[in-house]
Design a protein around this motif. Structure first.
Motif, PDB file in Angstrom:
ATOM      1  N   CYS A   1      32.343  13.724  55.058  1.00  0.00           N
ATOM      2  CA  CYS A   1      32.230  15.045  54.842  1.00  0.00           C
ATOM      3  C   CYS A   1      30.936  15.981  54.904  1.00  0.00           C
ATOM      4  CB  CYS A   1      32.396  15.274  53.420  1.00  0.00           C
ATOM      5  SG  CYS A   1      30.924  14.359  52.209  1.00  0.00           S
ATOM      6  N   GLY A   2      30.364  15.495  55.185  1.00  0.00           N
ATOM      7  CA  GLY A   2      28.905  15.406  55.298  1.00  0.00           C
ATOM      8  C   GLY A   2      28.027  16.368  54.870  1.00  0.00           C
ATOM      9  N   ALA A   3      28.222  16.208  52.965  1.00  0.00           N
ATOM     10  CA  ALA A   3      27.354  16.604  52.145  1.00  0.00           C
ATOM     11  C   ALA A   3      26.010  15.461  52.218  1.00  0.00           C
ATOM     12  CB  ALA A   3      28.244  16.568  50.898  1.00  0.00           C
ATOM     13  N   CYS A   4      25.761  14.798  53.296  1.00  0.00           N
ATOM     14  CA  CYS A   4      24.417  14.498  53.094  1.00  0.00           C
ATOM     15  C   CYS A   4      23.671  15.183  54.360  1.00  0.00           C
ATOM     16  CB  CYS A   4      24.199  12.626  53.222  1.00  0.00           C
ATOM     17  SG  CYS A   4      25.751  11.857  54.532  1.00  0.00           S
ATOM     18  N   MET A   5      24.605  15.462  54.952  1.00  0.00           N
ATOM     19  CA  MET A   5      23.740  16.044  56.418  1.00  0.00           C
ATOM     20  C   MET A   5      23.230  17.638  54.850  1.00  0.00           C
ATOM     21  SD  MET A   5      25.987  15.720  58.644  1.00  0.00           S
ATOM     22  CE  MET A   5      26.455  13.850  59.248  1.00  0.00           C
ATOM     23  N   ASN A   6      24.113  18.266  55.142  1.00  0.00           N
ATOM     24  CA  ASN A   6      23.587  19.993  54.053  1.00  0.00           C
ATOM     25  C   ASN A   6      23.192  19.372  53.160  1.00  0.00           C
ATOM     26  OD1 ASN A   6      25.485  20.264  55.582  1.00  0.00           O
ATOM     27  ND2 ASN A   6      27.531  20.645  54.167  1.00  0.00           N
ATOM     28  N   THR A   7      22.848  18.332  52.443  1.00  0.00           N
ATOM     29  CA  THR A   7      21.806  18.128  51.042  1.00  0.00           C
ATOM     30  C   THR A   7      19.571  17.905  51.504  1.00  0.00           C
ATOM     31  OG1 THR A   7      21.677  17.638  48.498  1.00  0.00           O
ATOM     32  CG2 THR A   7      22.074  15.540  50.489  1.00  0.00           C
ATOM     33  N   CYS A   8      20.547  16.783  52.818  1.00  0.00           N
ATOM     34  CA  CYS A   8      18.960  16.877  53.472  1.00  0.00           C
ATOM     35  C   CYS A   8      18.042  17.232  54.143  1.00  0.00           C
ATOM     36  CB  CYS A   8      19.778  15.308  54.651  1.00  0.00           C
ATOM     37  SG  CYS A   8      17.943  14.642  55.349  1.00  0.00           S
ATOM     38  N   PRO A   9      16.748  17.481  53.145  1.00  0.00           N
ATOM     39  CA  PRO A   9      16.057  17.993  54.348  1.00  0.00           C
ATOM     40  C   PRO A   9      15.236  18.219  54.790  1.00  0.00           C
ATOM     41  CG  PRO A   9      14.780  17.001  51.972  1.00  0.00           C
ATOM     42  CD  PRO A   9      16.358  16.308  52.076  1.00  0.00           C
TER      43      PRO A   9
END
Lengths: 251, 453
Positions: free
Chosen positions: B304-312
């Protein structure tokens, strides 16, 4: 009840060396709240810097020493979410001390957690007429669950806020990005220096944009990093550990 | 270059780095808001996580069930051990159908196999039909994000690329104008392609069907116009039952972009009359990862890529800084299993803040696995490097109180005595852009001894 308990103060090694005032504030605060606190002089470090750098296996000696130093206390309290999380989750298991080590995970607490969950102190009375921005350390927040995390669908809560919000004149500042990491991250601060600095600058900018006067936190490591950047850029924000604020207002 | 070096380069263009961070934060924020509009969100995550745990524990059986049902539906099933086998299978299908040009919807798995390059070398023209993928394909770049492949490019850059490749008006940055140009360009390709290739989001064991999710409808357009549909699927993409889609489809789009559902969730069950469906099941290191107790649940990922969007870190260093097919936190726990040496800096490209684990719709403990990979990487380093020596030295200090005390006072003393030029030289990475804390007269221990003992 806690008056009869034997409480040990555990200080992160860099707090002992660089921020003695945070240690002093923690011990004085706990004493004002009726606790009997002692500081085992033989304590050293929890081993976190090594473990997070990939050398958990080399912290056996450190972890064993930690258990020996603290095993006989009823509670271990530290003004650091990060070090407490490390002891609970990333200390290698020590042969011959399995029982003591397991017991330790239930009696070691980060300071605000200890105040709220064990001592059950309500909102603290006193006056602190300042605009305070609070930096929740990631290990405290997402590791120890000291406050709600913005990613989860859960009711909002924040143990530090619970303690501070009753103070007269204190304005709790809501940030644009309420729980973004500051970029300290232990060895990350030097191995990924460029990113670490950028993250720290961005975090500071959020506090400044929201006119924060005092940037408070529960982990001096995050504050040391942001203070270092702030001081280099002369931007005038003051930094305080929450123990210092609470100790200052409680007479 | 390793991750820190590439990140430093990315951050040199301050304005662009800030824009990249803010663009992805916007997506993260949208996801946060929409996930909170579902009261049972955390329950959904837990259910999804448990379904995937079950799949990983019984993967062999589910795969056999899936194959049996797919064959009964008239789908041709192929098994590929690695990327090379996968690519050969695909090429073989194309050759049998005398096909020299294909359209392809988004598939990170084919990126993993470097299929485009392989097919092009063998005389097949590949056209990526996902708009973002087409844009990066024009630049000969891989996707910089698994859901938003061209997120690193601004619309002005896209306009320049389209002017160059599609002859659009120079300087016309209007997104509708550009999208329309892409649509016309892609339509020709769709109409000409005999074979359409897609990825797979979910393979349903009980029915032998598979589901492809897109926002642009490009997978459907390709498949319906072509005679042959080749679907490439990682073996971990199995779910046991069709009803489980009710859990995963609710999580996928909300986590990915903050939409309530992807625009097209297409089920493919059996070929239409006169047409063919092939499915290629790829292992390529997945079985090996499944055998790694600490890391196996990375295979629960639904991309889903959510970890990329959230990752600072990801937001401030960009997808290319990772140098791996899947970038960001999930990539940093998948890639070391494929090539430990090449990707050894990735598990360290994190502050272990834990945001990735909290955002993950299938509850992968990503930051814990980053920590565990660090332990593996330092073990694998055969030569004793500077850091490991320093760490051994530190363990010596911290397990002996006297040595610690001596070290501490020496450290404080040294900070006081050393000239500013040394303390803040390039040798001291901490001090390049940060001041050191002011050195107190006494340590806490000194104070305690004086006042409390």
């Amino acid at each position: 009840m806690h008056q009869n308990k034997n409480i040990a103060l555990f200080l992160p090694c860099y707090v002992d060396q660089f921020y003695p005032n945070v240690g002093i504030a923690t011990i004085q605060l706990l004493e004002k709240l009726g606790c009997k606190v002692s500081f085992p002089m033989d304590q050293t470090c929890c081993g976190q810097p090594m473990a997070n750098a990939g050398y958990e296996r080399d912290t056996v000696g450190t972890a064993k020493h930690f258990i020996k130093t603290f095993k006989d206390f009823d509670y271990i309290v530290a003004p650091s979410g990060s070090c407490v999380l490390h002891v609970k989750e990333h200390s290698p298991s020590i042969q011959g001390f399995e029982t003591e080590q397991a017991a330790m995970h239930h009696k070691i607490f980060e300071l605000t957690e200890f105040l709220v969950d064990v001592l059950r102190v309500g909102p603290i009375k006193g006056s602190y007429p300042h605009k305070v921005g609070f930096h929740s350390s990631c290990h405290g927040q997402r590791g120890l669950r000291l406050s709600a995390s913005s990613e989860l669908n859960e009711p909002p809560f924040n143990k530090a806020k619970q303690l501070l919000e009753g103070l007269e004149g204190l304005e709790w500042v809501e940030l644009d990005r309420k729980d973004e990491c500051c970029g300290f991250g232990g060895t990350f601060a030097v191995t990924e220096e460029a990113l670490s600095i950028q993250m720290g600058k961005d975090r500071l900018a959020d506090h400044q944009k929201n006119n924060v006067e005092i940037l408070a936190g529960g982990d001096m490591s995050c504050l040391m990093h942001m203070q270092g950047i702030s001081s280099r850029n002369n931007n005038g924000v003051k930094f305080k550990h929450i123990a210092e604020i609470l100790n200052e207002v409680i007479r | 270059m390793n991750h820190p070096e590439k990140a430093a380069v990315f951050l040199e263009d301050k304005e662009n780095a800030k824009w990249h961070d803010e663009t992805l934060w916007f997506v993260r924020d949208k996801r946060d808001v929409v996930s909170k509009s579902i009261p049972e969100w955390e329950e959904l995550r837990e259910t999804a996580s448990q379904i995937k745990d079950n799949v990983l524990s019984n993967l062999d059986e589910y795969l056999v069930e899936f194959e049996r049902n797919a064959l009964a539906n008239g789908i041709k099933v192929h098994w590929a051990k690695d990327a090379e086998e996968h690519n050969k299978i695909v090429l073989n299908i194309l050759q049998q159908n005398d096909c020299k040009a294909i359209v392809k919807s988004k598939s990170i798995l084919t990126e993993e196999c470097h299929l485009n390059q392989y097919l092009e070398k063998n005389g097949v023209d590949v056209v990526d039909t996902d708009l973002g993928e087409r844009i990066v394909q024009f630049l000969n770049q891989p996707p910089s994000h698994i859901v938003l492949p061209a997120i690193h490019l601004k619309k002005a850059q896209v306009s320049d690329i389209f002017h160059d490749k599609l002859n659009t008006e120079k300087g016309n940055h209007d997104p509708s104008y550009l999208t329309n140009a892409a649509r016309l360009h892609l339509r020709e390709k769709f109409l000409a392609a005999k074979v359409a290739l897609t990825g797979v989001n979910f393979g349903v064991a009980e029915t032998g069907e598979f589901v492809v999710c897109t926002n642009e409808g490009n997978a459907d357009m390709g498949v319906h116009l072509a005679d042959v549909h080749v679907a490439c699927m990682g073996i971990e993409k199995i779910i046991p039952k069709r009803e489980h889609l009710g859990v995963f489809l609710r999580l996928l789009a909300r986590s990915a972009t903050g939409q309530s559902v992807t625009n097209y969730n297409s089920h493919f069950r059996s070929p239409a009359k006169g047409k063919e469906i092939h499915i290629v099941l790829l292992d390529n290191g997945r079985t090996e990862q499944l055998g790694r107790e600490k890391f196996k649940n990375s295979l629960k990922c639904i991309r889903c890529g959510a970890c990329m969007n959230t990752c600072p870190i990801y937001r401030r260093s960009g997808g290319y800084s990772y140098g791996s097919v899947v970038p960001g936190p999930i990539g940093s726990i998948l890639s070391p299993g494929i090539d430990l040496k090449k990707h050894s800096s990735l598990p360290f490209a994190s502050t272990l803040c834990g945001s990735c684990s909290d955002v993950c719709p299938v509850k992968i403990n990503i930051h814990e696995q980053l920590y565990e990979w660090r332990q593996e990487i330092t073990k694998a380093q055969t030569s004793i490097n500077a850091k490991s020596l320093a760490m051994k030295f530190a363990n010596g200090i911290f397990s002996v109180p006297f040595a610690y005390k001596l070290g501490g006072s020496m450290m404080r003393g040294a900070l006081k005595l050393l000239p500013h030029s040394i303390t803040y030289s390039n040798l001291n990475t901490w001090g390049k852009e940060r001041d050191l804390p002011e050195v107190p007269k006494e340590s806490f221990k000194d104070w305690y001894k004086k006042n409390k003992l």
